[in-house]
Design a protein around this motif. Structure first.
Motif, PDB file in Angstrom:
ATOM      1  N   ARG A  78      32.746  58.695  18.705  1.00 46.30           N
ATOM      2  CA  ARG A  78      34.052  58.557  18.031  1.00 46.30           C
ATOM      3  C   ARG A  78      35.179  58.413  19.059  1.00 46.30           C
ATOM      4  O   ARG A  78      36.105  57.621  18.881  1.00 46.30           O
ATOM      5  N   THR A  79      35.083  59.169  20.137  1.00 46.65           N
ATOM      6  CA  THR A  79      36.099  59.087  21.191  1.00 46.65           C
ATOM      7  C   THR A  79      36.067  57.714  21.855  1.00 46.65           C
ATOM      8  O   THR A  79      37.121  57.133  22.141  1.00 46.65           O
ATOM      9  N   ILE A  80      34.871  57.164  22.059  1.00 47.25           N
ATOM     10  CA  ILE A  80      34.743  55.838  22.659  1.00 47.25           C
ATOM     11  C   ILE A  80      35.414  54.798  21.766  1.00 47.25           C
ATOM     12  O   ILE A  80      36.135  53.913  22.253  1.00 47.25           O
ATOM     13  N   ARG A  81      35.215  54.894  20.456  1.00 46.07           N
ATOM     14  CA  ARG A  81      35.867  53.945  19.535  1.00 46.07           C
ATOM     15  C   ARG A  81      37.393  54.031  19.660  1.00 46.07           C
ATOM     16  O   ARG A  81      38.083  53.013  19.645  1.00 46.07           O
ATOM     17  N   GLU A  82      37.910  55.242  19.791  1.00 41.60           N
ATOM     18  CA  GLU A  82      39.353  55.426  19.979  1.00 41.60           C
ATOM     19  C   GLU A  82      39.807  54.761  21.283  1.00 41.60           C
ATOM     20  O   GLU A  82      40.811  54.042  21.312  1.00 41.60           O
ATOM     21  N   LEU A  83      39.060  54.982  22.359  1.00 44.33           N
ATOM     22  CA  LEU A  83      39.418  54.410  23.656  1.00 44.33           C
ATOM     23  C   LEU A  83      39.298  52.885  23.653  1.00 44.33           C
ATOM     24  O   LEU A  83      40.103  52.196  24.280  1.00 44.33           O
ATOM     25  N   GLU A  84      38.314  52.357  22.917  1.00 42.33           N
ATOM     26  CA  GLU A  84      38.191  50.901  22.773  1.00 42.33           C
ATOM     27  C   GLU A  84      39.401  50.343  22.034  1.00 42.33           C
ATOM     28  O   GLU A  84      39.933  49.293  22.410  1.00 42.33           O
ATOM     29  N   GLY A  85      39.840  51.034  20.998  1.00 41.89           N
ATOM     30  CA  GLY A  85      41.003  50.596  20.222  1.00 41.89           C
ATOM     31  C   GLY A  85      42.277  50.566  21.049  1.00 41.89           C
ATOM     32  O   GLY A  85      43.199  49.803  20.752  1.00 41.89           O
ATOM     33  N   LEU A  86      42.327  51.379  22.084  1.00 45.56           N
ATOM     34  CA  LEU A  86      43.485  51.408  22.981  1.00 45.56           C
ATOM     35  C   LEU A  86      43.304  50.464  24.177  1.00 45.56           C
ATOM     36  O   LEU A  86      44.136  50.442  25.088  1.00 45.56           O
ATOM     37  N   ASP A  87      42.223  49.688  24.184  1.00 45.11           N
ATOM     38  CA  ASP A  87      41.885  48.771  25.274  1.00 45.11           C
ATOM     39  C   ASP A  87      41.742  49.501  26.606  1.00 45.11           C
ATOM     40  O   ASP A  87      42.136  48.999  27.654  1.00 45.11           O
ATOM     41  N   LEU A  88      41.143  50.698  26.562  1.00 52.85           N
ATOM     42  CA  LEU A  88      40.917  51.475  27.777  1.00 52.85           C
ATOM     43  C   LEU A  88      39.462  51.395  28.229  1.00 52.85           C
ATOM     44  O   LEU A  88      39.165  51.563  29.407  1.00 52.85           O
ATOM     45  N   VAL A  89      38.563  51.161  27.265  1.00 54.44           N
ATOM     46  CA  VAL A  89      37.122  51.140  27.518  1.00 54.44           C
ATOM     47  C   VAL A  89      36.532  49.920  26.818  1.00 54.44           C
ATOM     48  O   VAL A  89      37.001  49.531  25.749  1.00 54.44           O
TER      49      VAL A  89
END
Length: 162
Positions: A78-89
Motif C-alpha cells: 500500500r505504501t508503494i502505491r502511495e509512493l508511485e502516485g507521488l512519482d517517487l518510486v
C-alpha cells in the motif's frame, strides 16, 4: 560498595540510559516526520522510511523490501502505491522472475529525497562538533557493542567496573 548497592546502582544507571534512549527516539521520530513532510506534505514517516530504504537498497523486490523493513508485505505494498502516485518510486519487471517487479526510486524521488534531507545533513556533525574524536569513536564502539549484543572490548576510561 556492597553487592546490593552495586546491583541497585546498575539498575538505576540502566533506567537512566533507557530514558535517554527514549529522548533520542523521540527526536528521531520528529526528524523523520519533518523530513517526510518536506518530501510531500502529509507523508507518514513510515512512507519516508520505505522510500529511503528503496533509495539505499534498490532496485529491490517487494518481498525483499518488506523483509528488510521487518514489515507486513500488504502494508508495504500500500505504501508503494502511495509512493508511485507521488512519482517517487517506479516498478519495472524483474528479469530474474517475470512474476515479480523491482522497485526503484525515480529521478524525481531521488531529487526530492535529497532536498528533504539537506536541512538535517549536518545536524549530527554539529551536535558532535565540540566532542573529541576519541569520544566519537568510543561512542560508536559502545553503540555497536550494544546493538550487536557484544560486551565492549575495553572499559570506559577510568571505569574499572563491568
Amino acid at each position: 560498595m556492597s553487592d546490593q548497592q552495586t546491583t541497585e546502582a546498575r539498575a538505576e544507571a540502566v533506567r537512566a540510559l533507557e530514558v535517554e534512549f527514549g529522548e533520542l527516539a523521540s527526536q528521531f521520530r520528529r526528524h523523520m516526520q519533518d523530513t517526510a513532510n518536506r518530501i510531500s506534505p502529509g507523508m507518514l514517516p513510515g512512507a519516508y522510511k520505505v522510500l529511503g530504504t528503496i533509495a539505499r537498497l534498490g532496485p529491490i523486490t517487494l518481498s525483499a523490501l518488506a523483509e528488510s523493513l521487518v514489515a507486513d508485505k500488504g502494508l508495504v505494498s500500500r505504501t508503494i502505491r502511495e509512493l508511485e502516485g507521488l512519482d517517487l518510486v517506479a516498478r519495472t519487471p524483474d528479469p530474474a522472475d517475470g512474476r515479480s517487479s523491482l522497485l526503484s526510486i525515480t529521478a524525481s524521488g531521488a531529487t526530492r529525497l535529497a532536498d528533504a534531507r539537506r536541512p538535517a545533513e549536518n545536524r549530527l556533525s554539529q551536535a558532535l562538533d565540540a566532542w573529541s574524536l576519541d569520544d566519537i569513536r568510543h561512542l560508536t564502539a559502545l553503540l555497536h557493542a550494544l546493538s550487536s549484543g557484544e560486551v565492549p572490548g575495553e572499559a570506559l576510561p577510568g571505569n574499572t567496573e563491568r
